[in-house]
Scaffold this motif. Sequence first.
Motif, PDB file in Angstrom:
ATOM      1  N   PHE A 100       0.844  -1.214   0.000  1.00 50.19           N
ATOM      2  CA  PHE A 100       0.000   0.000   0.000  1.00 50.19           C
ATOM      3  C   PHE A 100       0.876   1.260   0.000  1.00 50.19           C
ATOM      4  O   PHE A 100       0.566   2.245  -0.655  1.00 50.19           O
ATOM      5  N   ILE A 101       1.980   1.193   0.760  1.00 48.12           N
ATOM      6  CA  ILE A 101       2.868   2.359   0.824  1.00 48.12           C
ATOM      7  C   ILE A 101       3.463   2.619  -0.574  1.00 48.12           C
ATOM      8  O   ILE A 101       3.472   3.749  -1.058  1.00 48.12           O
ATOM      9  N   GLN A 102       3.915   1.529  -1.199  1.00 46.67           N
ATOM     10  CA  GLN A 102       4.492   1.686  -2.547  1.00 46.67           C
ATOM     11  C   GLN A 102       3.500   2.269  -3.533  1.00 46.67           C
ATOM     12  O   GLN A 102       3.847   3.056  -4.398  1.00 46.67           O
ATOM     13  N   GLN A 103       2.264   1.846  -3.376  1.00 47.13           N
ATOM     14  CA  GLN A 103       1.208   2.363  -4.273  1.00 47.13           C
ATOM     15  C   GLN A 103       0.823   3.794  -3.928  1.00 47.13           C
ATOM     16  O   GLN A 103       0.012   4.381  -4.601  1.00 47.13           O
ATOM     17  N   ARG A 104       1.352   4.284  -2.818  1.00 50.49           N
ATOM     18  CA  ARG A 104       1.012   5.635  -2.337  1.00 50.49           C
ATOM     19  C   ARG A 104      -0.508   5.820  -2.204  1.00 50.49           C
ATOM     20  O   ARG A 104      -1.088   6.776  -2.720  1.00 50.49           O
ATOM     21  N   VAL A 105      -1.133   4.868  -1.511  1.00 46.60           N
ATOM     22  CA  VAL A 105      -2.567   5.037  -1.219  1.00 46.60           C
ATOM     23  C   VAL A 105      -2.717   6.281  -0.346  1.00 46.60           C
ATOM     24  O   VAL A 105      -1.751   6.754   0.261  1.00 46.60           O
ATOM     25  N   ASN A 106      -3.933   6.800  -0.260  1.00 51.37           N
ATOM     26  CA  ASN A 106      -4.146   8.015   0.538  1.00 51.37           C
ATOM     27  C   ASN A 106      -4.312   7.708   2.025  1.00 51.37           C
ATOM     28  O   ASN A 106      -4.119   8.593   2.869  1.00 51.37           O
ATOM     29  N   LEU A 107      -4.687   6.470   2.333  1.00 55.12           N
ATOM     30  CA  LEU A 107      -4.919   6.120   3.745  1.00 55.12           C
ATOM     31  C   LEU A 107      -4.908   4.598   3.871  1.00 55.12           C
ATOM     32  O   LEU A 107      -5.274   3.891   2.925  1.00 55.12           O
ATOM     33  N   ILE A 108      -4.481   4.121   5.015  1.00 54.59           N
ATOM     34  CA  ILE A 108      -4.474   2.668   5.263  1.00 54.59           C
ATOM     35  C   ILE A 108      -5.366   2.359   6.466  1.00 54.59           C
ATOM     36  O   ILE A 108      -5.317   3.059   7.483  1.00 54.59           O
ATOM     37  N   ILE A 109      -6.179   1.310   6.310  1.00 51.69           N
ATOM     38  CA  ILE A 109      -6.898   0.754   7.467  1.00 51.69           C
ATOM     39  C   ILE A 109      -6.298  -0.636   7.685  1.00 51.69           C
ATOM     40  O   ILE A 109      -6.169  -1.405   6.736  1.00 51.69           O
ATOM     41  N   ILE A 110      -5.928  -0.923   8.914  1.00 59.26           N
ATOM     42  CA  ILE A 110      -5.386  -2.259   9.196  1.00 59.26           C
ATOM     43  C   ILE A 110      -6.060  -2.836  10.420  1.00 59.26           C
ATOM     44  O   ILE A 110      -6.255  -2.158  11.425  1.00 59.26           O
ATOM     45  N   SER A 111      -6.458  -4.095  10.309  1.00 62.69           N
ATOM     46  CA  SER A 111      -6.894  -4.834  11.484  1.00 62.69           C
ATOM     47  C   SER A 111      -5.827  -5.918  11.684  1.00 62.69           C
ATOM     48  O   SER A 111      -5.860  -6.967  11.034  1.00 62.69           O
ATOM     49  N   PRO A 112      -4.834  -5.623  12.535  1.00 61.16           N
ATOM     50  CA  PRO A 112      -3.632  -6.465  12.579  1.00 61.16           C
ATOM     51  C   PRO A 112      -3.845  -7.808  13.261  1.00 61.16           C
ATOM     52  O   PRO A 112      -4.663  -7.922  14.170  1.00 61.16           O
ATOM     53  N   LYS A 113      -3.051  -8.789  12.824  1.00 65.08           N
ATOM     54  CA  LYS A 113      -3.094 -10.078  13.525  1.00 65.08           C
ATOM     55  C   LYS A 113      -2.413  -9.946  14.889  1.00 65.08           C
ATOM     56  O   LYS A 113      -2.972 -10.325  15.906  1.00 65.08           O
ATOM     57  N   GLU A 114      -1.188  -9.422  14.882  1.00 65.50           N
ATOM     58  CA  GLU A 114      -0.413  -9.319  16.131  1.00 65.50           C
ATOM     59  C   GLU A 114       0.151  -7.919  16.250  1.00 65.50           C
ATOM     60  O   GLU A 114       0.424  -7.267  15.240  1.00 65.50           O
ATOM     61  N   SER A 115       0.400  -7.511  17.491  1.00 62.72           N
ATOM     62  CA  SER A 115       0.861  -6.136  17.693  1.00 62.72           C
ATOM     63  C   SER A 115       2.301  -5.919  17.225  1.00 62.72           C
ATOM     64  O   SER A 115       2.556  -5.049  16.390  1.00 62.72           O
ATOM     65  N   ARG A 116       3.240  -6.708  17.735  1.00 61.80           N
ATOM     66  CA  ARG A 116       4.645  -6.391  17.474  1.00 61.80           C
ATOM     67  C   ARG A 116       5.025  -6.367  15.988  1.00 61.80           C
ATOM     68  O   ARG A 116       5.561  -5.365  15.500  1.00 61.80           O
TER      69      ARG A 116
END
Length: 329
Positions: A100-116
Motif C-alpha cells: 500500500f505504501i508503494q502504491q502511495r494510497v491516501n490512507l491505510i486501514i489495518i486490522s492487525p493479527k499481532e501487535s509487534r
Amino acid sequence: MKRFSIGTAVVTAFAVLTLVGCNGGGGDKAPADGGKPGTGGKTAAAKFTIGMSQCNLGEPWRVQMNKDIEEAAKAHPEINIIYRDASNKSESQQAQVREFIQQRVNLIIISPKESRPLTKPVEEAMDLGIPVIVLDRAIEGDKYSCFIGGDNVKIGRELGKFMVKALGGKGNVIELKGLQTSVPGKDRHNGFMEGIKGSQIKIIFDADCQWLEPNAQKEMASALSRFPQIDAVYGHNDPSAHGAYQATVQEGKGREKTIKFFGVDALPTEGVKYVKDGVLTATFQYPTGGKEAIDAAILLLNKMSPDKKIVLGTKVFNKDTVAKGGEAL
Ligand code: FRU
C-alpha cells in the motif's frame, strides 16, 4: 490539526467534499462477498484510495467487519477501497502494508493479527505521511492516526462478574484464550481476573487457542479427559466457546447440560444465535468498528483529525436480554 468528534465532523467533511466538486458518481465498491482480495478498480469519481488489510477472512467476525466497512463506504463515492486478506499470517500483512505504501494510497486501514510485527510497517506509512487507522487489535506505541476498538478489559471484567453470579460465587473454570500475542487476548484475560476477584472461581485449565474454534475444541477435549468437575468455560470469542461445547457433546457424557459456556463477539448469526439455541449462557458484544473506521477515514482524508482513540461499547446477550437485542453495559 484540530480534533473533531466523529458524529459532527463527518457531516462537515462530507459537505466540504461536495463543495470541492465530488460528482457523487458510482465510486468503487468493495467486493460483494465481504472482502476477498481485489484491486478495487478505481473509477473517475474516486478521489481517494484506501488500502484495507484484514488479518484473515476465515472468521465470521472479520467478514462482518469488511461488510460494515463496505456498507459505510457506500455513502462515499469519493473513496475507493482496495481489500487485502492476510490469511492470518503476520508476514503477509507486513507485505500488504508495504505494498500500500508503494502504491502511495491516501490512507491505510489495518486490522492487525499481532501487535509487534505490524508496528514497524505502520510506522513506515506514518513517516511517509500516509494516515493509518488501526482497528480492533492494537499495535505497539502510538504512531498511528487513530485506533478504534472495543474495551477488552471491560468485556473480560463484565463477563467475569456475570459468571460469578451465574455460578453462585464458586466453580471450576476452563479458560480458552485468544492469541496471547494480540492485545485483546491479554486484555480479555486480565479483565476476567478482575471480574472474578474475591470469588471462589478457580481456573483449572487454560490454553492459548489463538481465537480458533478447532484449537478450542481440541483443548477442551483434553480438559474434559482430565477434570471430572467443570462448571464453566470462558471462550475469549464465540468460536472458542462453541468449539468447547462441541467437544463436550462429543464426549458423550451429557456434561454440556451442566457446564455453562460463555463467549465474546455476539454476531447475530453466531454468538447471539448460540444464546437463543441454549448453547451459550451469555455472549458479550464486540463491535467491529467498520463504520467508525470509514467515519474516521473521511475526516483524515479531509485533513481533520478524529479522536486518537475511539472506544466502542459492549452489550450482554443472555436468555433474559437476547429478545430485546441485548443490554448495554
Ligand atoms: C476474529 C477475532 C474475534 C475476536 C477478535 C479479537 O479474528 O478472533 O472473534 O473478538 O478477533 O481481536
